[in-house]
Design an enzyme around this catalytic site. Structure first.
Site, short mmCIF file in Angstrom:
data_model
loop_
_atom_site.label_atom_id
_atom_site.label_comp_id
_atom_site.label_asym_id
_atom_site.label_seq_id
_atom_site.Cartn_x
_atom_site.Cartn_y
_atom_site.Cartn_z
CE LYS A 1 8.36 -12.44 -19.04
NZ LYS A 1 7.18 -12.65 -18.08
CB CYS B 1 -0.81 0.03 1.31
SG CYS B 1 -1.97 -1.41 1.41
CG HIS C 1 11.51 -35.62 -33.06
ND1 HIS C 1 11.70 -36.89 -33.80
CD2 HIS C 1 11.95 -35.95 -31.83
CE1 HIS C 1 12.21 -37.48 -32.97
NE2 HIS C 1 12.40 -37.02 -31.82
CG ASN D 1 2.93 -1.28 2.81
OD1 ASN D 1 2.41 -2.03 2.30
ND2 ASN D 1 4.54 -0.76 2.42
N GLY D 2 1.45 -3.50 5.07
CA GLY D 2 2.18 -4.58 5.52
C GLY D 2 0.96 -5.62 5.92
CE LYS E 1 1.55 -6.45 -14.72
NZ LYS E 1 2.78 -7.35 -14.88
CD GLU F 1 6.14 -10.29 -21.90
OE1 GLU F 1 5.02 -10.00 -22.13
OE2 GLU F 1 6.59 -10.99 -21.28
NE ARG G 1 4.49 1.70 -1.46
CZ ARG G 1 5.31 1.11 -1.32
NH1 ARG G 1 6.37 1.17 -2.03
NH2 ARG G 1 5.72 0.28 -0.29
CD GLU H 1 7.31 -16.62 -18.30
OE1 GLU H 1 6.27 -17.11 -18.85
OE2 GLU H 1 7.35 -15.53 -17.84
CD1 TRP I 1 -1.55 -5.58 -2.68
CD2 TRP I 1 -2.19 -4.52 -4.66
NE1 TRP I 1 -1.09 -6.31 -3.70
CE2 TRP I 1 -1.70 -5.97 -4.83
CE3 TRP I 1 -2.57 -4.00 -5.65
CZ2 TRP I 1 -1.69 -6.42 -5.91
CZ3 TRP I 1 -2.80 -4.56 -6.84
CH2 TRP I 1 -2.41 -5.82 -7.04
#
Ligand code: AGP
Length: 589
Positions: free
Chosen positions: A473, A2, A492, A103-104, A584, A476, A30, A469, A77
């Protein structure tokens, strides 16, 4: 994660509300699900808060009309409790004379809340934070002065926090920090305290960083800090001047959010695991569903699909019938009673994943979701939910969230099949070691790969989803074409492209290095340039091989493939935070 801001001035005014709003806008990265402000002036404490963005809540709650000599602001958040008006911070005690922003996460909040309720305290939110103002209230009631009561409240907490508290009648902001950031800004007759420097950067560049375990208070002219053991801190030695602009400062010294977020992975994994460990009731229910399911269908898109494929392989190896399903291909699977869907999504809003769960659910399946965004659409439509707790991810490329997806899934796997799930408590350290050990290697490899047209990423077994992945990555963010294959499958067909200098990246989690070595030799014989990322056992024969000693190879390899992609993008002068054509959150089919 947060964002928090506190401002204290000598004079009561509405001007502080404007400063609070502008600070909250800079802190919004945040957290962005709800916003709240508390002011303290001659008429006492006033709190205005609601679900929504800073802009929406400012308008809806008429924040600019608030006046006071102290202001607290919070952008949330959500971690405990849905994003709602009543869960938004600040939280107050029973009397409304104490307001707190945080925050936490407080691990022992359930026990503390039960104890406080038995003493007659009335709670009005589902958050862990609300125990703090009630604890302060309780300690004041028992005769302590404000600061002693604040310290006693903080000492009762088990968890992570950056906390600010105000108490009616006190011209001080009380603060404490453990594991979450807190910085003081020293102005002229006005002081600031926030989650990060950009929050107050337009007003002052004189800063003082609070360390873990420190507690204190701020007046409009002074700062007092002590350690939890009572040692007083010499604040003057700590003051420094920063020469940053707001943009640089929100990246905390990193050039891009992508690299900042890769470096946040150890903390994100720590938060993921500790949250699962504190929610074993839910974990047990989900694991029982996995054991009982006739089929486990694991779905996600992009990076989240790769994490799902990894989990699917783990389940298949235990004899569970598991179907890894690319979410957008959901129409190919007919759901039925007895099916369990595991839907994985950072945003929790990806439409393809939503469509997949809606269809399979309507056909009788139960749904477990693993999302990062609390109470997202996917979480809301699930029977069981787990949160990754990675904090907001700003870079479009998923980095720390992939690592936390793998960590959550490893936890579920270990718990379901009676493996040593407690060992995951130290997983964050392995992620940290991997990052520290490979930055130089990743930079070199990334810079070399950036000059190529095509790359293969190859792996066997559990390394295959990591190879997939790795290819996604780098593709992109650096726009170099990369394809992944099971290493044994490469002969093959794909091998026909390999000629002098063609780059091949092997992912070796240490399970089958001998077999991989055969594939390395095949590629080498055709002139391929061989890079190997190895955990636990080496392959050898590579042009460049990095070796990681790791109990959790997937968690150690994950940041390495991300760092390679990052350095490839940067070496081409690209902005890895905003790759072209990508969003996103993808809410179109
Ligand atoms: C990841 O780097 C990509 N940007 C993308 O593949 C992403 O993982 C995918 O769109 C899924 O998003 P979600 O996890 O929010 O559902």
């Amino acid at each position: 994660m947060c964002g928090i801001i506190g401002i204290i001035s000598s004079k009561e005014s509405k001007k502080l509300s404007e400063i609070t709003i502008s600070a909250l806008k800079r802190l919004e990265y945040r957290g962005y699900d709800s916003v709240g402000v508390a002011s303290l002036g001659s008429k006492g404490i006033e709190v205005r808060k609601a679900k929504g963005t800073v802009e929406q809540v400012t308008l809806k709650k008429k924040i600019p009309e608030m006046s006071g000599y102290i202001f607290l602001g919070h952008t949330r958040w959500a971690t405990h409790g849905a994003p709602t008006d009543y869960n938004a911070h600040p939280h107050t005690d029973c009397s409304g004379r104490i307001a707190v922003i945080h925050n936490g996460t407080i691990k022992n909040f359930k026990e503390l809340r039960a104890e406080l309720e038995s003493l007659g305290h009335k709670f009005s939110s589902e958050t862990d934070t609300e125990v703090i103002p009630h604890l302060i209230e309780e300690f004041i009631k028992r005769g302590m002065d404000s600061f002693t009561a604040f310290k006693s409240a903080i000492k009762s907490l088990d968890g992570s926090y950056a906390v600010l508290a105000i108490i009616d009648g006190e011209k001080r902001i009380f603060f404490a920090k453990r594991d979450n950031p807190l910085v003081i800004g020293l102005g002229e007759g006005e002081n600031y305290i926030a989650s990060d420097i950009p929050a107050f950067l337009p007003y002052t560049k004189r800063i003082l960083v609070i360390s873990d375990g420190e507690i204190g208070f701020l007046t409009n002219t002074n700062v007092y800090i002590e350690e939890l053991n009572g040692n007083v801190v010499d604040v003057h030695k700590r003051i420094r001047i920063v020469d940053w602009d707001v943009e640089t400062a929100s990246k905390e010294g990193y050039a891009h959010f992508m690299i900042k977020e890769i470096h946040e992975s150890p903390k994100a994994v720590r938060d993921t695991i500790s949250s699962l460990m504190s929610d074993l009731d839910v974990v047990e229910k989900i694991c029982e569903e996995i054991r009982q399911a006739e089929r486990v269908i694991i779905t996600g898109a992009g990076t989240s699909y790769h994490a799902g494929l990894y989990f699917s392989l783990l389940l298949t190896r235990e004899g569970i019938t598991s179907i890894p399903l690319i979410a957008s291909e959901y129409y190919n699977v007919k759901g039925k009673k007895g099916d369990l869907i595991i839907a994985i999504s950072q945003s929790g809003e990806t439409i393809d994943v939503l469509q997949a769960i809606r269809k399979l659910k309507s056909e009788g399946a139960k749904v477990v979701s693993i999302t990062n965004v609390i109470e997202s659409a996917i979480a809301r439509e699930s029977d069981y939910k787990i949160y990754m707790r990675a904090g907001p991810e700003i870079g479009v490329a998923a980095t720390k969230t992939f690592t936390t997806q793998v960590a959550s899934l490893l936890f579920l796997y270990s718990y379901t099949f009676g493996k040593d799930w407690k060992a995951l408590k130290d997983a964050d350290k392995e992620v940290e070691q991997a990052i520290n050990a490979t930055e130089g290697f990743a930079k070199r490899v990334g810079e070399e790969l950036a000059k190529k047209q095509n790359i293969y990423y190859l792996g066997r077994g559990l390394s295959l989803p990591l190879a997939m992945e790795g290819a996604l990555k780098i593709k992109e963010v650096s726009y170099v074409h990369a394809e992944s294959y099971p290493a044994g499958e490469s002969k093959h067909g794909p091998i026909s492209l390999v000629e002098n200098g063609f780059p091949v990246v092997f992912i070796n989690d240490g399970e089958m290095p001998e077999l991989l070595k055969n594939n390395v030799m095949e590629m080498k014989a055709r002139g391929g340039k061989i890079y190997v990322i190895s955990a636990n056992r080496k392959v050898g024969e590579a042009d460049l091989e990095i070796f990681l000693n790791s109990k959790f190879p997937a968690l150690s390899i994950s940041p390495v493939i991300q760092l390679i992609a990052y350095y490839a993008a940067v070496s081409k002068g690209l902005d890895p935070d905003k790759p072209r054509n990508l969003a996103k959150t993808v809410t179109v089919e």
